[in-house]
Design a protein around this motif. Structure first.
Motif, PDB file in Angstrom:
ATOM      1  N   TYR A 196      58.091  86.991  13.187  1.00 20.28           N
ATOM      2  CA  TYR A 196      57.902  86.954  11.728  1.00 20.28           C
ATOM      3  C   TYR A 196      56.421  86.923  11.338  1.00 20.28           C
ATOM      4  CZ  TYR A 196      58.789  82.188  13.410  1.00 20.28           C
ATOM      5  OH  TYR A 196      58.809  81.037  14.158  1.00 20.28           O
ATOM      6  N   GLY A 197      55.569  87.483  12.200  1.00 24.24           N
ATOM      7  CA  GLY A 197      54.161  87.699  11.885  1.00 24.24           C
ATOM      8  C   GLY A 197      53.296  86.465  11.834  1.00 24.24           C
ATOM      9  N   THR A 198      53.778  85.313  12.326  1.00 28.53           N
ATOM     10  CA  THR A 198      53.046  84.056  12.175  1.00 28.53           C
ATOM     11  C   THR A 198      52.284  83.695  13.451  1.00 28.53           C
ATOM     12  OG1 THR A 198      54.567  83.187  10.521  1.00 28.53           O
ATOM     13  CG2 THR A 198      53.310  81.580  11.757  1.00 28.53           C
ATOM     14  N   LEU A 199      51.007  83.364  13.274  1.00 25.80           N
ATOM     15  CA  LEU A 199      50.120  82.979  14.377  1.00 25.80           C
ATOM     16  C   LEU A 199      49.300  81.764  13.987  1.00 25.80           C
ATOM     17  CD1 LEU A 199      48.410  86.386  15.241  1.00 25.80           C
ATOM     18  CD2 LEU A 199      49.823  85.106  16.832  1.00 25.80           C
ATOM     19  N   ASN A 200      48.848  81.009  14.989  1.00 21.67           N
ATOM     20  CA  ASN A 200      47.792  80.029  14.735  1.00 21.67           C
ATOM     21  C   ASN A 200      46.506  80.517  15.395  1.00 21.67           C
ATOM     22  OD1 ASN A 200      47.918  79.314  17.496  1.00 21.67           O
ATOM     23  ND2 ASN A 200      49.361  77.645  17.097  1.00 21.67           N
ATOM     24  N   SER A 201      45.439  79.758  15.223  1.00 18.72           N
ATOM     25  CA  SER A 201      44.133  80.214  15.714  1.00 18.72           C
ATOM     26  C   SER A 201      44.085  80.302  17.230  1.00 18.72           C
ATOM     27  CB  SER A 201      43.034  79.288  15.202  1.00 18.72           C
ATOM     28  OG  SER A 201      43.251  77.958  15.650  1.00 18.72           O
ATOM     29  N   VAL A 244      62.104  89.680  15.112  1.00 20.20           N
ATOM     30  CA  VAL A 244      62.525  89.489  13.725  1.00 20.20           C
ATOM     31  C   VAL A 244      61.282  89.440  12.839  1.00 20.20           C
ATOM     32  CG1 VAL A 244      63.739  87.976  12.113  1.00 20.20           C
ATOM     33  CG2 VAL A 244      64.584  88.241  14.464  1.00 20.20           C
ATOM     34  N   THR A 245      61.264  90.261  11.805  1.00 19.85           N
ATOM     35  CA  THR A 245      60.105  90.326  10.914  1.00 19.85           C
ATOM     36  C   THR A 245      60.406  89.629   9.596  1.00 19.85           C
ATOM     37  OG1 THR A 245      60.778  92.494  10.063  1.00 19.85           O
ATOM     38  CG2 THR A 245      59.286  92.464  11.956  1.00 19.85           C
ATOM     39  N   ALA A 246      59.337  89.338   8.841  1.00 23.63           N
ATOM     40  CA  ALA A 246      59.501  88.607   7.585  1.00 23.63           C
ATOM     41  C   ALA A 246      58.353  88.954   6.641  1.00 23.63           C
ATOM     42  CB  ALA A 246      59.538  87.102   7.830  1.00 23.63           C
ATOM     43  N   ASP A 247      58.520  88.552   5.396  1.00 20.66           N
ATOM     44  CA  ASP A 247      57.467  88.661   4.395  1.00 20.66           C
ATOM     45  C   ASP A 247      56.202  87.998   4.930  1.00 20.66           C
ATOM     46  OD1 ASP A 247      55.820  88.507   2.166  1.00 20.66           O
ATOM     47  OD2 ASP A 247      57.286  87.497   0.888  1.00 20.66           O
ATOM     48  N   HIS A 248      55.100  88.734   4.920  1.00 23.71           N
ATOM     49  CA  HIS A 248      53.854  88.193   5.468  1.00 23.71           C
ATOM     50  C   HIS A 248      53.213  87.144   4.556  1.00 23.71           C
ATOM     51  CE1 HIS A 248      53.332  92.170   3.582  1.00 23.71           C
ATOM     52  NE2 HIS A 248      52.313  91.629   2.961  1.00 23.71           N
ATOM     53  N   SER A 271      50.838  91.511   8.875  1.00 25.35           N
ATOM     54  CA  SER A 271      51.716  92.191   7.921  1.00 25.35           C
ATOM     55  C   SER A 271      52.291  93.450   8.551  1.00 25.35           C
ATOM     56  CB  SER A 271      50.950  92.553   6.644  1.00 25.35           C
ATOM     57  OG  SER A 271      50.146  93.701   6.847  1.00 25.35           O
ATOM     58  N   HIS A 272      53.444  93.894   8.037  1.00 20.20           N
ATOM     59  CA  HIS A 272      53.997  95.157   8.532  1.00 20.20           C
ATOM     60  C   HIS A 272      53.118  96.328   8.119  1.00 20.20           C
ATOM     61  CE1 HIS A 272      55.573  95.792   4.430  1.00 20.20           C
ATOM     62  NE2 HIS A 272      55.572  97.070   4.765  1.00 20.20           N
ATOM     63  N   TYR A 304      40.210  95.692  22.552  1.00 19.37           N
ATOM     64  CA  TYR A 304      40.830  95.700  21.228  1.00 19.37           C
ATOM     65  C   TYR A 304      42.344  95.662  21.375  1.00 19.37           C
ATOM     66  CZ  TYR A 304      42.056 100.619  21.962  1.00 19.37           C
ATOM     67  OH  TYR A 304      42.591 101.777  22.458  1.00 19.37           O
ATOM     68  N   GLY A 305      43.015  95.377  20.280  1.00 24.15           N
ATOM     69  CA  GLY A 305      44.473  95.446  20.222  1.00 24.15           C
ATOM     70  C   GLY A 305      44.883  96.187  18.968  1.00 24.15           C
ATOM     71  N   HIS A 306      46.143  96.607  18.943  1.00 24.56           N
ATOM     72  CA  HIS A 306      46.642  97.390  17.814  1.00 24.56           C
ATOM     73  C   HIS A 306      47.817  96.655  17.182  1.00 24.56           C
ATOM     74  CE1 HIS A 306      47.736 100.890  15.409  1.00 24.56           C
ATOM     75  NE2 HIS A 306      48.986 100.771  15.841  1.00 24.56           N
ATOM     76  N   PHE A 307      47.675  96.223  15.930  1.00 25.32           N
ATOM     77  CA  PHE A 307      48.749  95.539  15.214  1.00 25.32           C
ATOM     78  C   PHE A 307      49.696  96.570  14.599  1.00 25.32           C
ATOM     79  CE2 PHE A 307      45.366  92.347  15.324  1.00 25.32           C
ATOM     80  CZ  PHE A 307      46.080  91.261  15.821  1.00 25.32           C
ATOM     81  N   THR A 308      50.997  96.304  14.708  1.00 26.89           N
ATOM     82  CA  THR A 308      52.005  97.311  14.406  1.00 26.89           C
ATOM     83  C   THR A 308      52.819  96.974  13.166  1.00 26.89           C
ATOM     84  OG1 THR A 308      53.933  96.373  15.569  1.00 26.89           O
ATOM     85  CG2 THR A 308      52.253  97.462  16.917  1.00 26.89           C
ATOM     86  N   THR A 309      53.665  97.918  12.761  1.00 30.75           N
ATOM     87  CA  THR A 309      54.539  97.726  11.609  1.00 30.75           C
ATOM     88  C   THR A 309      55.675  96.756  11.907  1.00 30.75           C
ATOM     89  OG1 THR A 309      55.821  99.679  12.240  1.00 30.75           O
ATOM     90  CG2 THR A 309      54.047  99.999  10.648  1.00 30.75           C
ATOM     91  N   ARG A 310      55.849  96.345  13.166  1.00 31.40           N
ATOM     92  CA  ARG A 310      56.838  95.327  13.515  1.00 31.40           C
ATOM     93  C   ARG A 310      56.187  93.947  13.617  1.00 31.40           C
ATOM     94  NH1 ARG A 310      61.284  95.849  12.049  1.00 31.40           N
ATOM     95  NH2 ARG A 310      62.010  94.277  13.515  1.00 31.40           N
TER      96      ARG A 310
END
Length: 557
Positions: free
Chosen positions: A60-65, A126-130, A371-372, A82-88
């Motif tokens: 659900y897109g949640t991370l801590n530092s 599982v994804t969610a509102d960012h 975010s997605h 580098y890394g690539h953040f995705t729509t999932r």
């Protein structure tokens, strides 16, 4: 946010141990690539055009530092920095060596992360509102439900070999920021007569057969949500086609059987599953929900923000574009654009990840979101800290003021990385962003979402872009189709194809003509592109793209 229990820690460690042995057997030649494939897919490892790719789950897109810092370490130590953040709401590493992947997974486990079920025919991340837990328009934080679904679906014995992959999204707001109508199951928090419950949609999806999800039930209480979702997946697991992978998604099953029949079958199965749970899911939910309490918000003046907003036009432009209303007085949701003009959408360097982690520690109650739309969010920032946050972002190339504008493009990796792609996505996105930055009309254009896919699988969500671009191979030549009128929000719609496609050299001028047509025909600067398209129809845009005769035919139709 959720933190691993002893069970979680032991479970992930055992999975990593098993996979380390499987990797050793592959390297030693005791497993062929075909034999290794299902094992690596269960652990988020793909084989792309040039190298393996590891997809790491960010539930659900949640991370801590600490987790963001660890993602930076992986990028620096085992990838190309580098890394690539995705729509999932995941992150992908495009260049790991196979022998290093077990070490990468162990490093992730140190901070409560993994790559389980980020691939394969199973229930994906599982994804969610960012903006979950922060947005002013939110009815309830959807992340406890998302975490409940994650735990339920992980290694679920019935759902590890589904007909195809299965995607679930959850939102807690009436304003959909999680694209729930384009998911296999979409869940929306709703309130009916003072009771919080969930609206469940089914059968959404993009790809070669895009469909908008249909309502399966308008209201199910929390006590019945998980058995209801299990019943839905169980029905599809039995009905879903396995003879043709292109027709194996639940959207095809819903289309072939009809929503009324699917609803009847789910209700029948639900009568069985609700008994099996016997309240255990509610006990677990209470434990989970306790970990998602809001932070201790500060109550201090916003004078520093007010002064900077008045005195600094660069800060003001960023604040107007990249900030969102927060539920707590004096706070804002700060969106960090990973779309600097001319760069790869969604990419972040290890240094940039560390900067964002540090900002979360110092100013953001130790929370980040992915975010997605392939950007990063600081969900809880007091306005008094925003001038300093902006200053630091600016120093590290992270202060582009373009959230929601034409250069905030969603793009899949395309043919630069993906073995399935038929055209490039990244260079097209870079060229469009660069062109409109040169024209200096992004803010005049306003809200306009471009989404680009490098093949018919639609990982770039082009079907729901205000302007969608699909790259295809036409006799060895890249050809780009344009769709208009797509929408990923609560008023979701699929875009309509404009006509013949354009070459790689023609596509940017074509997009420019569409935008100029919008600027000429909109009723006022307050009318956004999507509203203008819905009012005007296709005709003026076809004229702009293909000439007057084609436009006349569109008007006649």
């Amino acid at each position: 946010m959720y933190r691993y229990t002893d069970f979680d820690t032991a479970f992930v460690a055992e999975r990593n141990r098993q996979f380390r042995q499987q990797v050793e057997r592959r390297i030693a030649g005791h497993l062929t690539e075909d034999e290794f494939k299902p094992l690596r897919l269960m652990n988020g490892l793909y084989l792309q055009l040039h190298a393996y790719m590891l997809r790491v789950a960010i539930p659900y897109g949640t991370l801590n530092s600490a987790q963001m810092d660890q993602l930076a370490l992986l990028a620096e130590k085992w990838d190309k920095g580098y890394g690539h953040f995705t729509t999932r709401q995941n992150i992908q590493y495009n260049w790991p060596k196979l022998r290093d992947v077990p070490d990468m997974l162990d490093a992730l486990a140190e901070v409560g992360m993994h790559a389980i079920q980020t691939s394969g025919n199973t229930i994906r991340n599982v994804t969610a509102d960012h903006f979950a837990g922060a947005a002013a328009d939110e009815i309830a934080d959807p992340r406890p439900v998302a975490e409940l679904l994650r735990q339920w679906s992980t290694d679920h014995p019935e759902f590890q070999f589904l007909p195809r992959k299965f995607k679930i999204a959850v939102t807690g707001s009436p304003n959909d920021r999680a694209v729930i109508k384009a998911h296999d199951i979409g869940i929306q928090v709703v309130e009916r007569e003072g009771r919080i419950g969930y609206r469940v949609l089914v059968g959404g999806g993009l790809g070669r057969t895009p469909m908008i999800g249909k309502e399966l039930t308008e209201f199910v209480p929390l006590a019945e949500l998980l058995p209801f979702v299990e019943a839905t997946v169980s029905v599809w697991n039995l009905l879903g086609r396995r003879d043709n992978k292109y027709k194996a998604r639940i959207k095809i099953t819903v289309h072939e059987h009809g929503i009324d029949e699917i609803r009847r079958l789910v209700e029948d199965r639900f009568a069985e599953t609700r008994q099996a749970f016997n309240g255990a899911d509610l006990e677990l939910f209470d434990e989970i929900a306790a970990q998602f309490q809001p932070p201790a918000f500060r109550n201090v003046p916003t004078d520093a923000y007010d002064s900077a907003y008045e005195a600094d036009p660069v800060f003001r432009a960023w604040a107007d574009t990249n900030l969102w209303d927060h539920k707590a007085p004096g706070y804002a949701i700060a969106q960090i654009s990973l779309k600097p003009h001319g760069q790869t959408p969604g990419d972040a360097t290890a240094d940039q990840m560390r900067v964002m982690a540090d900002l979360a520690r110092r100013f953001g109650h130790d929370e980040l979101r992915i975010s997605h739309e392939q950007n990063v969010v600081l969900p809880h920032v007091h306005k008094s800290d925003l001038p300093e946050v902006h200053k630091i972002l600016k120093a590290h190339g992270l202060a582009t003021a373009n959230i929601g504008l034409i250069s905030d493009i969603i793009a899949c990796p395309g043919m630069d990385y993906c073995a399935l792609a038929t055209a490039r996505s990244i260079p097209i996105a870079q060229e469009i962003a660069t062109r409109f930055d040169e024209l200096k009309i992004e803010h005049e254009i306003g809200d306009l979402k471009i989404k680009i896919s490098g093949c018919i699988n639609a990982c770039g969500h082009h079907h729901v872009g205000h302007i969608g671009i699909l790259g295809l191979d036409r006799a060895g030549v890249e050809n780009y189709q344009i769709t208009l009128g797509g929408d990923a929000t609560e008023t979701a719609s699929l875009g309509t194809r404009t006509g013949p496609g354009f070459s790689a050299e023609e596509i940017v001028p074509a997009v420019e003509r569409v935008v100029q047509a919008y600027l000429e025909h909109r009723e006022s600067p307050e009318e956004p592109f999507l509203a203008a398209y819905r009012r005007l129809g296709m005709a003026p845009f076809k004229t702009a793209l293909y000439g007057e005769e084609t436009g006349k035919k569109a008007r006649a139709a």
